[in-house]
Design an enzyme around this catalytic site. Structure first.
Site, short mmCIF file in Angstrom:
data_model
loop_
_atom_site.label_atom_id
_atom_site.label_comp_id
_atom_site.label_asym_id
_atom_site.label_seq_id
_atom_site.Cartn_x
_atom_site.Cartn_y
_atom_site.Cartn_z
N GLU A 33 -13.88 26.00 -5.03
CA GLU A 33 -12.97 25.32 -5.75
C GLU A 33 -13.57 24.30 -6.99
OE1 GLU A 33 -9.36 24.64 -2.68
OE2 GLU A 33 -9.33 26.73 -2.77
N LYS B 52 0.55 20.89 -7.14
CA LYS B 52 1.34 22.00 -7.77
C LYS B 52 2.29 21.65 -8.93
CE LYS B 52 0.30 25.06 -3.78
NZ LYS B 52 0.48 25.59 -2.79
N TYR C 128 -6.95 32.20 -6.42
CA TYR C 128 -6.33 32.30 -5.42
C TYR C 128 -6.39 33.85 -4.40
CZ TYR C 128 -2.56 28.46 -4.85
OH TYR C 128 -2.02 27.90 -4.54
N HIS D 182 -1.99 21.70 -2.97
CA HIS D 182 -3.05 22.21 -2.31
C HIS D 182 -4.19 21.71 -1.83
CE1 HIS D 182 -6.06 25.43 -1.80
NE2 HIS D 182 -7.04 24.82 -3.12
N ASN E 216 5.14 24.14 -2.06
CA ASN E 216 4.42 22.89 -0.91
C ASN E 216 3.58 21.38 -1.21
OD1 ASN E 216 2.21 24.14 -1.41
ND2 ASN E 216 1.47 24.84 1.16
P1 CMP Z 1 -1.52 27.03 -1.07
O1 CMP Z 1 -2.44 26.42 -0.09
O2 CMP Z 1 -1.81 26.31 -2.55
O3 CMP Z 1 -2.28 28.48 -0.69
C1 CMP Z 1 -1.79 29.57 -0.94
C2 CMP Z 1 -0.21 29.45 -0.61
O4 CMP Z 1 0.49 29.92 -0.53
C3 CMP Z 1 -0.27 28.73 -0.12
O5 CMP Z 1 -0.05 27.10 -0.41
C4 CMP Z 1 1.91 28.54 -0.15
O6 CMP Z 1 1.96 27.69 -0.78
C5 CMP Z 1 1.66 30.01 -0.93
N1 CMP Z 1 2.40 30.47 0.05
C6 CMP Z 1 2.11 31.11 1.48
N2 CMP Z 1 3.49 31.84 1.62
C7 CMP Z 1 3.73 32.41 1.20
C8 CMP Z 1 4.91 33.45 1.01
N3 CMP Z 1 5.79 33.61 2.32
N4 CMP Z 1 6.07 33.10 -0.25
C9 CMP Z 1 5.18 32.40 -1.42
N5 CMP Z 1 4.43 32.46 -1.49
C10 CMP Z 1 3.57 31.69 -0.54
#
Ligand code: CMP
Length: 143
Positions: A126, A9, A49, A115, A112
């Protein structure tokens, strides 16, 4: 052979973690069959998403993932979807085990680092969203 879609990311790209992350999957023994640095359009982000559309953080999620370049990848190997999820660690880095990518490099759920597809269905969807067939190298062609 099973395939998964992984994406460093914008926070991971900005922190120069592409090499570290690619290296982990290479050393594990998985095969990289497609990769590109790209800026995701709002449309593609909303499509990718879509399952989170009703969540309160959907807008922020789309803004963040489109905020800078991502490194999109397709990896191939036995059980690669589940294995990659294990190597990434839990979605919230606060709970992620040490020696996982999120456990080692991330602090917040919104940032984080990586993905990864969570099922065979999402992996197929995807990969198709991000890559054209001709952008992937068939593992059969690799020595
Ligand atoms: P990802 O695996 O990319 O899939 C969905 C994403 O939503 C997840 O990783 C997180 O980075 C993001 N996410 C989950 N919870 C929250 C939150 N409370 N606020 C912002 N982003 C979130």
């Amino acid at each position: 052979m099973e395939q998964t879609f992984l994406m460093v990311k914008p926070d991971g790209v900005q922190r120069s973690l592409i090499g570290e992350i690619v290296g982990r999957f290479e050393r594990k023994g998985f095969q990289l069959i497609g990769a590109k640095l790209m800026v995701i359009s709002k449309e593609l982000a909303e499509q990718h998403y879509a399952e989170h559309k009703e969540r309160p953080f959907f807008g922020e999620l789309v803004d963040f993932i489109t905020s800078g370049p991502v490194f999109a990848m397709v990896w191939e190997g036995e059980n690669v979807i589940a294995a990659a999820r294990k190597m990434m660690g839990t979605t919230n880095p606060k709970d992620a085990a040490v020696a996982t990518i999120r456990g080692d490099f991330a602090m917040k759920v919104e940032k984080n680092i990586i993905h990864g597809s969570d099922s065979l269905e999402s992996a197929e969807r995807e990969v198709a969203y991000f890559f054209k067939e001709e952008e992937l190298v068939s593992s059969k062609k690799l020595i």
